[in-house]
Design a protein around this motif. Structure first.
Motif, PDB file in Angstrom:
ATOM      1  N   ARG A   1      32.119   8.835 -58.204  1.00 40.78           N
ATOM      2  CA  ARG A   1      32.781   8.668 -56.909  1.00 40.78           C
ATOM      3  C   ARG A   1      32.617   7.230 -56.409  1.00 40.78           C
ATOM      4  N   TRP A   2      33.413   6.853 -55.424  1.00 40.43           N
ATOM      5  CA  TRP A   2      33.319   5.521 -54.823  1.00 40.43           C
ATOM      6  C   TRP A   2      33.156   5.648 -53.310  1.00 40.43           C
ATOM      7  N   PHE A   3      32.656   4.572 -52.700  1.00 36.69           N
ATOM      8  CA  PHE A   3      32.527   4.502 -51.242  1.00 36.69           C
ATOM      9  C   PHE A   3      32.628   3.050 -50.808  1.00 36.69           C
ATOM     10  N   PHE A   4      33.001   2.867 -49.544  1.00 34.36           N
ATOM     11  CA  PHE A   4      32.997   1.558 -48.902  1.00 34.36           C
ATOM     12  C   PHE A   4      32.104   1.654 -47.675  1.00 34.36           C
ATOM     13  N   VAL A   5      31.377   0.592 -47.391  1.00 32.32           N
ATOM     14  CA  VAL A   5      30.581   0.514 -46.176  1.00 32.32           C
ATOM     15  C   VAL A   5      31.308  -0.431 -45.222  1.00 32.32           C
TER      16      VAL A   5
ATOM     17  N   GLY B   1      22.755 -11.009 -48.116  1.00 29.09           N
ATOM     18  CA  GLY B   1      22.828 -10.408 -46.788  1.00 29.09           C
ATOM     19  C   GLY B   1      23.802  -9.248 -46.706  1.00 29.09           C
ATOM     20  N   SER B   2      24.993  -9.398 -47.266  1.00 35.45           N
ATOM     21  CA  SER B   2      26.004  -8.335 -47.197  1.00 35.45           C
ATOM     22  C   SER B   2      25.585  -7.097 -47.975  1.00 35.45           C
ATOM     23  N   ILE B   3      25.090  -7.293 -49.168  1.00 37.83           N
ATOM     24  CA  ILE B   3      24.737  -6.136 -49.990  1.00 37.83           C
ATOM     25  C   ILE B   3      23.484  -5.445 -49.447  1.00 37.83           C
ATOM     26  N   ILE B   4      22.606  -6.181 -48.792  1.00 40.70           N
ATOM     27  CA  ILE B   4      21.441  -5.551 -48.151  1.00 40.70           C
ATOM     28  C   ILE B   4      21.893  -4.739 -46.936  1.00 40.70           C
ATOM     29  N   ARG B   5      22.910  -5.201 -46.210  1.00 38.13           N
ATOM     30  CA  ARG B   5      23.478  -4.394 -45.117  1.00 38.13           C
ATOM     31  C   ARG B   5      24.014  -3.079 -45.665  1.00 38.13           C
ATOM     32  N   ALA B   6      24.695  -3.150 -46.815  1.00 39.05           N
ATOM     33  CA  ALA B   6      25.204  -1.931 -47.454  1.00 39.05           C
ATOM     34  C   ALA B   6      24.044  -1.035 -47.877  1.00 39.05           C
ATOM     35  N   HIS B   7      23.003  -1.626 -48.431  1.00 38.49           N
ATOM     36  CA  HIS B   7      21.809  -0.874 -48.836  1.00 38.49           C
ATOM     37  C   HIS B   7      21.260  -0.078 -47.651  1.00 38.49           C
ATOM     38  N   ASP B   8      21.096  -0.745 -46.534  1.00 39.12           N
ATOM     39  CA  ASP B   8      20.519  -0.101 -45.356  1.00 39.12           C
ATOM     40  C   ASP B   8      21.404   1.053 -44.861  1.00 39.12           C
ATOM     41  N   ALA B   9      22.728   0.865 -44.908  1.00 44.49           N
ATOM     42  CA  ALA B   9      23.655   1.918 -44.479  1.00 44.49           C
ATOM     43  C   ALA B   9      23.585   3.127 -45.408  1.00 44.49           C
ATOM     44  N   ILE B  10      23.439   2.891 -46.702  1.00 43.49           N
ATOM     45  CA  ILE B  10      23.362   3.994 -47.660  1.00 43.49           C
ATOM     46  C   ILE B  10      22.043   4.736 -47.513  1.00 43.49           C
ATOM     47  N   VAL B  11      20.968   4.022 -47.378  1.00 46.44           N
ATOM     48  CA  VAL B  11      19.662   4.659 -47.184  1.00 46.44           C
ATOM     49  C   VAL B  11      19.691   5.533 -45.923  1.00 46.44           C
ATOM     50  N   ALA B  12      20.397   5.080 -44.886  1.00 44.05           N
ATOM     51  CA  ALA B  12      20.495   5.848 -43.643  1.00 44.05           C
ATOM     52  C   ALA B  12      21.222   7.180 -43.835  1.00 44.05           C
ATOM     53  N   THR B  13      22.058   7.309 -44.871  1.00 46.01           N
ATOM     54  CA  THR B  13      22.745   8.579 -45.143  1.00 46.01           C
ATOM     55  C   THR B  13      21.822   9.585 -45.818  1.00 46.01           C
ATOM     56  N   GLY B  14      20.685   9.102 -46.335  1.00 41.76           N
ATOM     57  CA  GLY B  14      19.785   9.951 -47.104  1.00 41.76           C
ATOM     58  C   GLY B  14      19.964   9.801 -48.598  1.00 41.76           C
ATOM     59  N   ALA B  15      21.029   9.096 -49.012  1.00 38.19           N
ATOM     60  CA  ALA B  15      21.257   8.850 -50.436  1.00 38.19           C
ATOM     61  C   ALA B  15      20.257   7.810 -50.937  1.00 38.19           C
ATOM     62  N   THR B  16      20.117   7.721 -52.244  1.00 41.52           N
ATOM     63  CA  THR B  16      19.207   6.768 -52.878  1.00 41.52           C
ATOM     64  C   THR B  16      20.010   5.648 -53.526  1.00 41.52           C
ATOM     65  N   VAL B  17      19.589   4.425 -53.298  1.00 41.04           N
ATOM     66  CA  VAL B  17      20.167   3.283 -54.007  1.00 41.04           C
ATOM     67  C   VAL B  17      19.335   3.109 -55.274  1.00 41.04           C
ATOM     68  N   VAL B  18      19.957   3.395 -56.434  1.00 43.45           N
ATOM     69  CA  VAL B  18      19.223   3.334 -57.701  1.00 43.45           C
ATOM     70  C   VAL B  18      19.339   1.973 -58.376  1.00 43.45           C
TER      71      VAL B  18
END
Length: 192
Positions: A95-99, A134-151
């Motif tokens: 699947r894909w997603f955009f932040v 900076g941008s990809i770390i913002r995305a990281h933080d948003a994904i972690v907030a969903t409960g998903a894991t950034v692998v």
């Protein structure tokens, strides 16, 4: 894919970036990170043809999976990640997603669009060009907030060393496909 095949694909990708995405300017311009540089790398222009985008996505998936990392969805902060998110999803069969940079302010008011992410989802963060991360770390933080894991996280081009340090600090394996040294340009340093 053999090691030789992977190396050949990476060499082809470097050629695409050098010939279609790297512009040497007479005067420095301001980058999204705030840094100034007379070398501008436009990942969207470089990967605008499907064959070039597919090449980048195949290399990205090969690098991450060769490290034994599995993921269920790919994506990152909109715009730099959009084409790669969909391309990686096509190559990997996920699947894909955009932040979004900020919630839409109406409708569902979601920050993450596309795949609905939550606990148990393993995500690969992608980006076309990174200077400081900076941008990809913002995305990281948003994904972690969903409960998903950034692998894992990956970029086509990394213009410095700060993103690797940022991902090491949060324990996320990082896979830059092309570095500043590969392009023969100076690293961007000291911008936050």
């Amino acid at each position: 894919m053999t090691t030789d095949d992977a190396a050949d694909l990476k060499t082809a990708l470097l050629s695409v970036i050098e010939n279609k995405g790297l512009t040497r300017l007479p005067e420095p311009v301001k980058l999204a990170s705030g840094a100034m540089s007379s070398e501008f790398i436009d990942g969207k222009v470089a990967l605008a043809e499907w064959s070039d985008l597919e090449l980048a996505c195949r290399v990205m998936v090969a690098e991450v999976t060769a490290a034994g990392i599995e993921f269920d969805a790919s994506g990152g902060l909109t715009m730099g990640a959009d084409a790669l998110a969909v391309g990686v999803a096509a190559v990997a069969g996920c699947r894909w997603f955009f932040v979004r940079k900020e919630p839409k302010g109406r409708g569902t008011n979601r920050l993450v669009e596309g795949a609905r992410l939550g606990p148990g989802d393993r995500t690969l963060l992608v980006e076309d060009v990174i200077t400081t991360g900076g941008s990809i770390i913002r995305a990281h933080d948003a994904i972690v907030a969903t409960g998903a894991t950034v692998v894992a996280a990956s970029t086509v081009v990394d213009r410095g060393d700060e993103a690797a340090e940022r991902f090491a600090a949060v324990g996320v394996p990082y896979f830059p496909l092309i570095g500043y040294a590969d392009l023969g340009i100076a690293p961007i340093v000291g911008v936050t």
